[in-house]
Write a protein that holds these residues in place. Structure first.
Motif, short mmCIF file in Angstrom:
data_model
loop_
_atom_site.label_atom_id
_atom_site.label_comp_id
_atom_site.label_asym_id
_atom_site.label_seq_id
_atom_site.Cartn_x
_atom_site.Cartn_y
_atom_site.Cartn_z
N GLN A 44 10.79 32.17 -27.91
CA GLN A 44 11.01 33.50 -27.34
C GLN A 44 9.81 34.10 -26.60
N ALA A 45 8.63 33.62 -26.83
CA ALA A 45 7.47 34.15 -26.12
C ALA A 45 7.29 33.53 -24.73
N TYR A 46 8.16 32.58 -24.39
CA TYR A 46 8.00 31.83 -23.14
C TYR A 46 9.28 31.96 -22.30
N PRO A 47 9.17 32.44 -21.07
CA PRO A 47 10.36 32.79 -20.28
C PRO A 47 11.42 31.70 -20.15
N ILE A 48 11.03 30.49 -19.85
CA ILE A 48 12.02 29.43 -19.63
C ILE A 48 12.74 29.09 -20.93
N GLU A 49 12.01 28.87 -21.98
CA GLU A 49 12.61 28.50 -23.26
C GLU A 49 13.43 29.66 -23.84
N HIS A 50 12.94 30.88 -23.68
CA HIS A 50 13.67 32.04 -24.17
C HIS A 50 15.01 32.17 -23.45
N SER A 51 14.97 32.09 -22.13
CA SER A 51 16.20 32.19 -21.34
C SER A 51 17.15 31.04 -21.65
N TYR A 52 16.61 29.84 -21.82
CA TYR A 52 17.46 28.69 -22.11
C TYR A 52 18.16 28.84 -23.46
N ALA A 53 17.44 29.36 -24.46
CA ALA A 53 18.06 29.59 -25.77
C ALA A 53 19.23 30.55 -25.63
N HIS A 54 19.04 31.62 -24.86
CA HIS A 54 20.14 32.57 -24.66
C HIS A 54 21.27 31.95 -23.85
N GLY A 80 15.81 38.73 -21.28
CA GLY A 80 14.93 38.04 -22.22
C GLY A 80 13.74 37.35 -21.59
N GLY A 81 13.97 36.62 -20.53
CA GLY A 81 12.87 35.89 -19.88
C GLY A 81 11.82 36.82 -19.30
N VAL A 82 12.25 37.94 -18.77
CA VAL A 82 11.31 38.93 -18.21
C VAL A 82 10.45 39.50 -19.33
N LYS A 83 11.08 39.83 -20.45
CA LYS A 83 10.32 40.38 -21.57
C LYS A 83 9.31 39.35 -22.10
N SER A 84 9.68 38.08 -22.07
CA SER A 84 8.74 37.03 -22.49
C SER A 84 7.56 36.99 -21.54
N PHE A 85 7.85 37.05 -20.26
CA PHE A 85 6.81 36.95 -19.24
C PHE A 85 5.75 38.04 -19.41
N VAL A 86 6.18 39.26 -19.77
CA VAL A 86 5.24 40.36 -19.92
C VAL A 86 4.76 40.53 -21.37
N GLY A 87 5.21 39.64 -22.27
CA GLY A 87 4.72 39.66 -23.64
C GLY A 87 5.27 40.77 -24.51
N LYS A 88 6.49 41.18 -24.27
CA LYS A 88 7.09 42.29 -25.02
C LYS A 88 8.35 41.88 -25.77
N VAL A 89 8.31 40.77 -26.47
CA VAL A 89 9.49 40.32 -27.21
C VAL A 89 9.46 40.84 -28.64
N PRO A 90 10.63 41.07 -29.24
CA PRO A 90 10.67 41.44 -30.66
C PRO A 90 10.48 40.19 -31.51
#
Length: 124
Positions: A44-54, A80-90
């Motif tokens: 979830q902290a990484y845009p590609i992997e976070h988006s792919y999981a979703h 999700g990917g945008v939030k990962s990119f800027v480091g704001k994930v829960p």
């Protein structure tokens, strides 16, 4: 700002994605979903992997005909990917529509051990 998942962590993410696919193929939907949740926490902290999981969660929702999951995954996929990119994930959020999208959750010891084994101090 996060862009790419460290190689040391990516292998654990891929293990969960592969385990999801196998479990789904074997018809063990509960186990398959659990692997998607684990992949989400790991990536979830990484845009590609976070988006792919979703994306995989959205496809899972479609395959099992869960309108709640489908509707819940669309905004997560878009943001999700945008939030990962800027480091704001829960941190620790498992990514499903059964969990509020901005709620942080405790991370299990087994996943914390993965981050440690990958040489990361924390999931962020």
């Amino acid at each position: 700002m996060n862009t790419f998942i460290p190689t040391s962590l990516k292998k654990f993410y891929q293990i969960e994605i592969d385990a999801y696919q196998l479990s789904f193929k074997l018809g063990n939907l509960q186990k398959a979903w659990r692997h998607l949740e684990r992949a989400h926490v790991i990536g979830q902290a990484y845009p590609i992997e976070h988006s792919y999981a979703h994306w995989k969660m959205l496809l899972f929702g479609i395959k099992i005909k869960s309108y709640r999951e489908i509707i819940g995954q669309i905004p997560r996929l878009l943001v999700g990917g945008v939030k990962s990119f800027v480091g704001k994930v829960p941190v620790g959020n498992t990514g499903g529509s059964n969990v509020p999208p901005l709620k942080s959750l405790p991370i299990g010891d087994d996943l914390l051990a993965i981050f440690k084994q990958a040489g990361l101090q924390s999931p962020r």
